[in-house]
Design an enzyme around this catalytic site. Structure first.
Site, PDB file in Angstrom:
ATOM      1  NE  ARG A 151      -3.198   0.780  -0.670  1.00 35.21           N
ATOM      2  CZ  ARG A 151      -3.312   0.625  -1.895  1.00 35.21           C
ATOM      3  NH1 ARG A 151      -2.838   1.811  -2.503  1.00 35.21           N
ATOM      4  NH2 ARG A 151      -3.763  -0.122  -2.684  1.00 35.21           N
TER       5      ARG A 151
ATOM      6  CG  ASP B 228      -1.317  37.030 -10.625  1.00 33.09           C
ATOM      7  OD1 ASP B 228      -1.365  35.994 -11.111  1.00 33.09           O
ATOM      8  OD2 ASP B 228      -1.818  37.483  -9.855  1.00 33.09           O
TER       9      ASP B 228
ATOM     10  CE  LYS C  61       3.671  34.597  -4.312  1.00 34.68           C
ATOM     11  NZ  LYS C  61       2.804  33.659  -3.954  1.00 34.68           N
TER      12      LYS C  61
ATOM     13  CE  LYS D 108      -1.451  28.888  -5.732  1.00 34.30           C
ATOM     14  NZ  LYS D 108      -2.389  29.529  -6.496  1.00 34.30           N
TER      15      LYS D 108
ATOM     16  CD  GLU E 224       1.491  38.406  -8.125  1.00 34.92           C
ATOM     17  OE1 GLU E 224       1.954  37.371  -7.587  1.00 34.92           O
ATOM     18  OE2 GLU E 224       0.417  39.081  -7.591  1.00 34.92           O
TER      19      GLU E 224
END
Lengths: 282, 282, 282, 282, 282, 282
Positions: free
Chosen positions: E103, E221, E170, E138, E200
């Site tokens: 597993r 962005d 940012k 992320k 950004e």
């Protein structure tokens, strides 16, 4: 006698590990399911037998690490003597936390107080003599520092903490080094000036050789009471003499009366029964 | 009965920690000073009392982790019964490693074999009845998985491993949840379908309530032998019945003869004396 | 003099941590991108200055932990004296692993050999006297056991390893305990029979008090050479005498000639420059 | 210039480890035996030499982790310049905790301030030029992040933190990859767009090849001052130029005046002597 | 393109943790009870859907760490494309170990191959353009290094690995620093010469400001395809341009055709479905 | 239904590891360079899609561990249903800490809320039937306890947590043990009375054998809806029946209407897309 505290660093480490062992990943699934999050309680840990207390800091840490909102008051600290019914800790705070931490707290407290209690039995038996009761390295893996502390709580003294902090030369070391004098010399030259050196001897001939080579401490292993007396006379205050082997509550007084400085026992750490303590809600 | 092995992952973790505890930073200063690096020996670990063996994997790991060149042969594996003089492990390899690992190996083996031996006493006493002897969570902090294993080595069975793997509802949970039925319902709805639920009852009235609410297991706490018999009759095979409280070598047979399924004892893990084992060089 | 080995347990722990520090999560992105996976090389680590070697086990572990296929031959072991150009380690195996482990291996070896080399300077300066050169606890955090080992590689001796393995009573302890005799008595009664006790004194009056209270070791702090001579005479072989303060390559001989047993220096561990070593591919 | 803080996560981890190293299992046995538990003191850590301070957060953490009741006031923060006698930290609280944490606090502070101080020497020497002083990966194992921080406290700049955060192509990488252009291309295609790529060159021919293949940074290894000047002219602002090799307090100014952007030194981290600091009770 | 390997150090750490999570303390109680200790099997892990493989080293480590006697042959390595039925790993050895590790091996392999497969979809969609597909931060906590590796296995490129290895400024950083130029200048002066700096921007005005202040990389962005085209023209090769926001399999081609250098997607790491793989015994 | 909390012990451990992964050694170099140390902000984490929330304790811990001065208010707790725009957490405190912890907090929250949201879809689809939706062991390595919790937050139930807390006998176990009855008997005799035993069957014949041997839970693997109905009838309430295989949002209702007790799905943990959440400064 001053009773040195356990370092908070080792307490937190050991209690965290014990809590993780009991909580696993899923936590206390019984308490989470049945006790409301906002319930609070008063409770106490009390002795159900007479004995000596050790491990209070570990029990306190168990409650604090589970929930810092639990207030713990120490009624009987490490080293205290208790009778059946005596309250050791008073607890007040979130019911969930008290119940979830209960078993870890009691497991530490019962185990270590059991060792302290066993130690007091030997210490009482030698009262009035000059012999100190000492532990050994025959301890429960992972708990040595706490068990050594429990021995002190029971009025005993500590032997070395591990292989690292003092030299203890046994029969196999002597044989490999080529004799008592050579083994002592090898140890002396390989260690620093802050390290004590003990050597184990089986008879009075070996004792003389060890004294001639300036051992700091000499372990008289499994000698008869008669031989112990002769060893004390022969030593005449030069080295510290430690007796070991066949130490029981029945034999310890006679051993002490030979005049040896230290009597060491593995039994007080590896075989002492747990002291019975329980947690009751008010 | 199959005896499940200890997972190597937990064995290595525990033995490493025990070795670090005994070695500290400086290591075995005695052996390094007195034993030549190239000396080799044959040695054996043998029983000095009769009993049951547990913890052989941990003892082997101690020698292997200190020096992989040490060859260890298992003469008596976990679960074996031994008499005074029986050899448990035969060792061959570097003398330094054998001496440095000796104490950690013996401390594990003596402690766990002591638990296995204590368990066999209770298991023998109930032979021929349908009762199983089970442990509790009253274990030494940090060693629970090994102590549970030792109980199996002695012929006993295991209770839950922690707070996380099964539900055990006690008096305080019942009080907070508003009664036995409510507590059982709360536990059932908060846990998955793979979790067993046990509840503690003090008398036959509570037992009936617990049976009505479909408890999987019911703990009959501190009941008299007469009440245990009535409980078995009342249960009629519906739930698993576990008796606890006042379980000693003298009382356990009578308890077993009431027909309860399980008898649990904290004593076998928290108070069993160490089994006497020693390492001898040939 | 026997040179005790570093315990493999602490070596692996420290080298793993150092490798994780250098590799981070992404690893050696340069080597992975530019060196073929199957390239092999022969290389060697050689001294670029003369000095004494320490830390060979750590360097070997760095290569082995990065790739067990790297073959490492020790040409100059711990304690060896080297000249510019002397080969310390010969390496053969996967080029990637050799390059990726290089810096960690050299950082350990250079740092510890620097300490060994600094120690040899003081040891040589006191040659022919009875004084031993000792380190202190003024070490680099996390590396003490290795730095103490490096001191031994340079011919020095070790002071205590930490706060835990011996008692060292300084001025603030004396003041709080109510004087030298009281401090020594408190220490004696709180520690076991395997613990040595040292006390720091500033002048001959304090020395007399310490001798009267049976200190094992006495630290003569910042005393003049004249006072050290008087201290040696006063002591007359009773306690071990340790001189500290203002110990440099220029002053150490005169201090040693006073007859003190031990001269301790923080400089050899906290300020020794790294020994210049380099890795070259053949 | 902004001085980025050390992340509290790494500070706590390193200081805990250092405390465990100094405390072992048994803790500060001297202080526990001689100082009353309720004694409080005022103390200060002061410089005994002039220099630059680094590591104040680690020193504060040592006191806080030993006893949160110790109040620590920062008188001279990281990056501050101090003279002999300047107070760096003022302490107030339990005497036991202050004494037990003292050595770990001073060991961090002395070691890192030594690095900061060494860095200031090189930084001062190049004042007025456009060259920045940079560290390397030649750091003490386990302490790199703190030593890189100390370099910034001394006015220096940081090179890459490890093998993982930037590419550095050296001679062996170039040889294995088949030349400078191929090595740069391999590195470019194997790494993401946020990774800088540096390549080491030995002469002006290699420099031209590296510039042609768009290296971000070029290390001019062991070049003469004359060649460095030519390299700066040839580069004409395209890549960042870093000089290394034979960087001392005597040579650094001439190197800086060639117009290179960065001068890197291993000495400031691997061989800087500790800055002398002491703790005094009031 | 070279595919850098995962460092064995991080592989072993992560797989050990995953095994401990699945084994708990008691281990695989089903397999221990039902499979004889000496049973051996042949088995294979095969794909049940088409996709790209990642995580083979982790799967191999799972089997090896559970039982080194299991022989694992890699049929499809990291980066390979597979169809339904293709064998990825062939296994031979103790049946218990294969079943107990299954597993953990499949959980790593399925999760990471899912990410690799998702990445290939975006990479295929932009084929023939100059845009690279990149991941973000992320990622799943604790698995970032493996997920970044899986992105490379799918043909993608890596963005920075964490907060530590590159600067990403940012909107909130810009606001706090007082504008784009000031933020870039602050970042430049606080970081070393091996650190890339990205900023950004939301529109072309900000882009111009960032270009004027020499950003290494500029994140465009959530810009429209039209604005991206204008940005590429305005940039004229000066900075690396990265587009992010609203990147799907449907939009990615149009974004790539604007000429941006990099297109980053959080979806490929945080939302890619697991690739279906199964283990079958022969 | 009561929703058991995550144990704080596992929360802190996991979040610390995630922060270390994101911070590396050097920390958040962008924020340290651009945001003043004394800047404070108000911010919030809000949903950008509708779904169910899970992991709030982990997100809170991320902010608290980075800076205890950050005040976090929970607006939507675990198990809450949210719409696009709903605020989940309100934040107030040091800007640096909020920005540095943001990504770890969102990564946990998005991942776990994605699982909770996927679970709600299946739970809604079976509303009004007696079937519970359950997870499996097909989880992300290292995050199982949190993913199991997320399943509960979505209204699902938990299967066993690992190999250790319940028995699950599959086809290979049955084959090795010599049949269904033998496998069940072996499992029963090797495990304690608090362990549930499940066995996997493929058809009705096997089901009858499993019922005859008193399995607690029976997994009906990949059976048709017709066979599931027959299985429910045959079982007649004796064992708990669990259906698995081919469970999708389209098929789950029909499966539930057969009357099985539990329907298990690997998809909800291994393939649920992240729930879109963002952090906005006010």
């Amino acid at each position: 006698m001053t009773l040195p505290r356990l370092s908070p660093l080792v307490v937190e480490e050991a209690v965290s590990r014990a809590l993780r062992e009991d909580f696993g990943d899923a936590g206390d699934i019984t308490t989470e399911a049945t006790i409301p999050a906002d319930a609070t309680s008063m409770a106490m840990i009390a002795a159900r037998k007479s004995g000596a207390i050790a491990g209070v800091d570990l029990a306190c840490a168990a409650f604090r690490l589970v929930d810092p909102a639990i207030n713990v008051a120490i009624e009987k600290g490490d080293g205290a003597r208790v009778e059946n019914g005596d309250v050791v800790l008073s607890l007040k705070g979130p019911s969930r936390g008290i119940l979830s931490a209960e078993r870890v707290a009691l497991n530490f407290l019962g185990h270590l107080s059991g060792i302290a209690t066993a130690t007091t039995a030997l210490v009482s038996a030698v009262k009035g003599t000059n012999s100190k009761i000492s532990c050994t390295r025959k301890t429960t893996p992972g708990l040595r520092v706490f068990e050594k502390h429990a021995v002190r709580c029971g009025g005993g003294h500590n032997h070395r903490f591990g292989l690292y902090d003092a030299v203890m030369i046994k029969d196999n070391h002597i044989a490999a080094a080529g004799g008592i004098a050579k083994a002592l010399h090898a140890a002396r030259s390989a260690t620093g000036h802050m390290v004590k050196i003990e050597i184990e001897v089986d008879d009075l001939t070996q004792l003389e050789e060890a004294l001639g080579a300036s051992a700091d401490v000499i372990l008289l292993d499994n000698m008869s009471v008669d031989d112990l007396k002769k060893a004390v006379a022969l030593n005449n205050g030069r080295a510290i003499l430690e007796a070991s082997g066949n130490v029981t509550i029945d034999t310890v007084r006679a051993i002490a009366e030979t005049g040896v400085d230290v009597i060491s026992s593995g039994w007080i750490t590896h075989s002492a029964p747990s002291l019975d303590l329980g947690l009751d809600f008010k």
